[in-house]
Design an enzyme around this catalytic site. Structure first.
Site, PDB file in Angstrom:
ATOM      1  N   LYS A 237      18.010  35.971   8.959  1.00 43.81           N
ATOM      2  CA  LYS A 237      17.986  36.598  10.279  1.00 43.81           C
ATOM      3  C   LYS A 237      17.818  38.100  10.091  1.00 43.81           C
ATOM      4  CE  LYS A 237      20.520  37.767  14.423  1.00 43.81           C
ATOM      5  NZ  LYS A 237      21.824  38.010  15.049  1.00 43.81           N
ATOM      6  N   GLN A 238      16.853  38.656  10.818  1.00 44.56           N
ATOM      7  CA  GLN A 238      16.577  40.083  10.680  1.00 44.56           C
ATOM      8  C   GLN A 238      16.143  40.667  12.025  1.00 44.56           C
ATOM      9  OE1 GLN A 238      17.073  43.121   9.634  1.00 44.56           O
ATOM     10  NE2 GLN A 238      16.610  42.489   7.509  1.00 44.56           N
TER      11      GLN A 238
END
Length: 354
Positions: A237-238
């Site tokens: 997740k970014q």
């Protein structure tokens, strides 16, 4: 959602027609219905992990597509409960968080050890759980940025979770300790058959230079992704990148920071948002670990902003969106509609990988 509605929300078709001129999609592992067989199966993950990934990718409106739509609600700790749920006090009750994910057709719900534990016996078999095991604690004065372990892997497994979630604040003084903690936690999670999701966030005041915030830079977030996949995160997740050149900004004057090659900026990316996001995907072992981008904070144009982020992520070669505040900081009906709009992007054959 029809393509003309999508164009209207985007304010034009530029994002839909843009063709990537840097890293070809042929170099990437693109999400597909057979992604688990094609990519995860050849790794050293055991069959139990593959089954958990199958549960995750097989649930909800995007089930069987290779894409993910996840509702994350950990802001009760990360941002304080009052600040997060004042807009809709319904979500002080953990059950309503799970209900929103279910009614919104999500692949999974991601939340805290306490939230999901409070309703596990009722819902763990109805929607995949991603249990977040560490958080930033905002009650110490003055506030500080440090991810602290709140739970243990064995109890997450007992809860019926299909995946473990965690955050590492790369670039912070505490990141070394966090890397060791989460590496060990992910190893145990995999041994018990659970998948792993890593929030690869940056935290360092030095990343803000001359009015620009390089916490959102493609080069720095891309390297954080690369570190995350190195400790065997199955999904990264970014935050969606908004600029580039973090290494250059931090190597001004007498400073020496990291390593860079100008081709990172001239050949592997450009200033276009799809190219910036593709650089993030490239650092996820060329897409072998799925990249899901954050939906970001709630604002004035949540629906349009969420759809834009989904289009950029999909066209860059990403795996989906994890959107929380835009969904739960409004009525449940409006939250469901926003989640479904995001999913419509990934279900549309007219939104292709650039």
């Amino acid at each position: 959602m029809k393509i003309d509605q999508l164009v209207a929300l985007l304010g034009g078709d530029e994002l839909l027609t843009y063709q990537n001129k840097s890293v070809s999609k042929d170099l990437l592992h693109i999400p597909s219905p057979t992604f688990i067989d094609d990519v995860y199966q050849v790794t050293d993950r055991n069959p139990q992990v593959l089954r958990s990934l199958g549960s995750l990718f097989g649930h909800g409106r995007l089930g069987g597509t290779g894409y993910l739509s996840i509702l994350p609600v950990d802001q009760g700790i990360e941002h304080s409960a009052g600040a997060s749920f004042a807009a809709n006090p319904l979500y002080f009750d953990p059950e309503n968080i799970v209900k929103l994910a279910m009614e919104g057709g999500c692949n999974a719900v991601a939340s805290t050890y306490g939230v999901l534990g409070a309703v596990a016996r009722k819902y763990a078999h109805k929607i995949p759980f991603i249990v977040k095991i560490n958080h930033n604690e905002l009650l110490t004065y003055p506030n500080k940025s440090d991810q602290i372990l709140y739970g243990n892997i064995r109890e997450v497994w007992n809860m019926g979770a299909v995946a473990v979630g965690a955050t590492i604040y790369f670039g912070s003084p505490e990141s070394g300790r966090q890397l060791v903690e989460i590496s060990k936690a992910f190893e145990e999670a995999h041994s018990l058959g659970m998948a792993t999701v890593l929030w690869c966030y940056l935290r360092n005041d030095a990343f803000k230079q001359e009015g620009k915030d390089y916490h959102w830079a493609a080069d720095l977030t891309g390297q954080a992704n690369h570190l995350g996949v190195t400790i065997k995160a199955d999904i990264i997740k970014q935050k969606l990148p908004e600029l580039n050149g973090g290494y250059k900004a931090l190597n001004l004057g007498n400073s020496s920071y990291g390593k860079l090659d100008d081709r990172m900026y001239t050949e592997l990316s450009s200033d276009h948002p799809i190219d910036l996001c593709r650089y993030q995907v490239l650092n996820c072992f060329a897409g072998r670990a799925g990249l899901i981008n954050s939906g970001g904070a709630s604002g004035q144009n949540d629906l349009a902003d969420a759809v834009r982020t989904a289009v950029i992520n999909k066209r860059a070669g990403g795996t989906g969106l994890i959107s929380g505040r835009k969904a739960f900081q409004k009525s449940m009906a409006d939250g469901v509609a926003l989640l479904e709009a995001i999913q419509d992007v990934y279900l549309s054959d007219e939104v292709t990988v650039a």
